[in-house]
Design a protein around this motif. Structure first.
Motif, PDB file in Angstrom:
ATOM      1  N   THR A   1       0.858  -1.180   0.000  1.00  0.00           N
ATOM      2  CA  THR A   1       0.000   0.000   0.000  1.00  0.00           C
ATOM      3  C   THR A   1       0.899   1.236   0.000  1.00  0.00           C
ATOM      4  O   THR A   1       2.124   1.132   0.030  1.00  0.00           O
TER       5      THR A   1
ATOM      6  N   ASP B   1       2.922   4.509   1.200  1.00  0.00           N
ATOM      7  CA  ASP B   1       3.503   5.146   2.380  1.00  0.00           C
ATOM      8  C   ASP B   1       2.950   6.566   2.394  1.00  0.00           C
ATOM      9  O   ASP B   1       3.438   7.442   1.677  1.00  0.00           O
TER      10      ASP B   1
ATOM     11  N   THR C   1       5.463  -0.745   1.943  1.00  0.00           N
ATOM     12  CA  THR C   1       4.887   0.543   1.551  1.00  0.00           C
ATOM     13  C   THR C   1       5.635   1.116   0.354  1.00  0.00           C
ATOM     14  O   THR C   1       6.843   0.899   0.190  1.00  0.00           O
TER      15      THR C   1
END
Length: 360
Positions: free
Chosen positions: A165, A167, A202
């Motif tokens: 996903t 950061d 991330t």
């Protein structure tokens, strides 16, 4: 010979500036993958042979900081600013960085996708979950974010270090997407805690997450830009795309004419093109983006009836989470959730030894 050498030196050292200020140039600074928009730019240039576009790609935060850095430098070459970080765009416009423009020949634009005749959304891009089809069996596919949180909690070994996903500390668009999740659901930090337990990776951007999903380094990626994910899925049959049944946030890529634009008439023509019927059709046919106009959103046809689309509304409301205190608190909560695994390391290690899942 001396004259020839002098001409060559002038060409080498002054050509970037010359191109930027040339009457036929349009300078676009954008937080959009070049490969995703290149064909659309080529289409505009084909229809407007007197205009040559100089395109510079940035990440969203870098673009925002660049525009602010040069706010008092009217000679800085920028005519159009494009970004997926709608909140940062609103902030720039609110600070007086945009030139008003009333569109000519535009489609009917819904209120959520325009602000003050200065900032215009021209795409309709849902946020999605992308996954590796060979690694993520259909029986495990979540219908809602609550389902996703439960699955990650139930199968820690399976997901450990294999979820990607944004950061949100560094990714401007990722921060916008996370704050919009928080607005839509008060359970979002439960999901973030589940991510934290899964030791997520991330990233700065959707394209990098998709690369690692394709390589098999990641099982799935959360809150990815749907246009990029769907385009990649069309190219790579190993990548799948899901949209949740609880809600699907929709981002509009936005554009404005810079206050100090040198090539104002060209900038107006480009903005008019993006939001014309012909431009929306070109976005659908000549780019990896998804147009604002519904009749050309064929890429979303499989999801139209199952995923409640919630567009992000342009306006001062987007500045709420740009407030310094709110942003600091939000990032602190996000970091606490993502550091949860480290804080609970002994419990985590015991759980890893006792739980697993068959990925076949």
């Amino acid at each position: 010979m001396i004259r020839l050498l002098l001409a060559f030196l002038i060409l080498v050292f002054l050509s970037p500036l010359a191109r930027a200020t040339d009457p036929g140039t349009l300078n676009i600074l954008s937080a959009t993958d070049t490969k995703a928009i290149k064909s659309l730019i080529n289409k505009f240039e084909l229809l407007n042979p007197d205009i040559h576009i100089t395109y510079q790609e940035f990440d969203a935060n870098e673009l925002f900081e660049t525009i602010r850095k040069h706010r008092d430098n009217p000679s800085y070459p920028v005519d159009i600013v494009i970004s997926s970080a709608m909140d940062l765009q609103v902030k720039l416009v609110n600070e007086g960085m945009a030139r008003p423009h009333s569109l000519v020949g535009a489609i009917d634009i819904e209120d959520w996708a325009q602000w003050r005749n200065e900032l215009y959304g021209f795409t309709f891009e849902p946020l999605v979950l992308a996954y590796n089809k060979g690694m993520f069996p259909e029986a495990m596919h979540p219908k809602t974010r609550s389902d996703l949180a439960s699955i990650m909690r139930d199968f820690p070994v399976f997901f450990n270090n294999r979820i990607g996903t944004y950061d949100i500390r560094d990714a401007g668009s990722g921060y916008l997407f996370a704050t919009q999740d928080a607005i839509q659901s008060n359970q979002i930090f439960r999901l973030m805690e589940s991510f934290g337990r899964a030791n997520p990776r991330t990233y700065c951007c959707t394209s990098d997450i998709l690369d690692d999903i394709a390589r098999g380094k990641l099982i799935l990626g959360y809150n990815l830009i749907g246009s990029y994910a769907l385009a990649r899925a069309r190219q790579n049959p190993d990548i799948g795309v899901l949209m949740f049944n609880d809600y699907t946030i929709v981002m509009a890529r936005t554009a404005f004419i810079h206050r100090d634009a040198v090539h104002v008439s060209h900038a107006k023509r480009f903005l008019d093109f993006l939001l014309s019927n012909a431009g929306q059709e070109a976005i659908a046919k000549n780019s990896d983006l998804i147009p604002l106009l519904r009749e050309y959103r064929t890429a979303l046809a499989p999801f139209e009836d199952t995923s409640p689309f919630l567009p992000i509304h342009l306006g001062v409301g987007l500045l709420t989470y740009q407030d310094k205190l709110k942003k600091r608190n939000f990032l602190a909560n996000w970091e606490a959730s993502f550091l949860l695994k480290k804080l609970l390391l002994p419990q985590w290690s015991n759980r890893l030894r006792t739980k697993s899942v068959d990925s076949n």
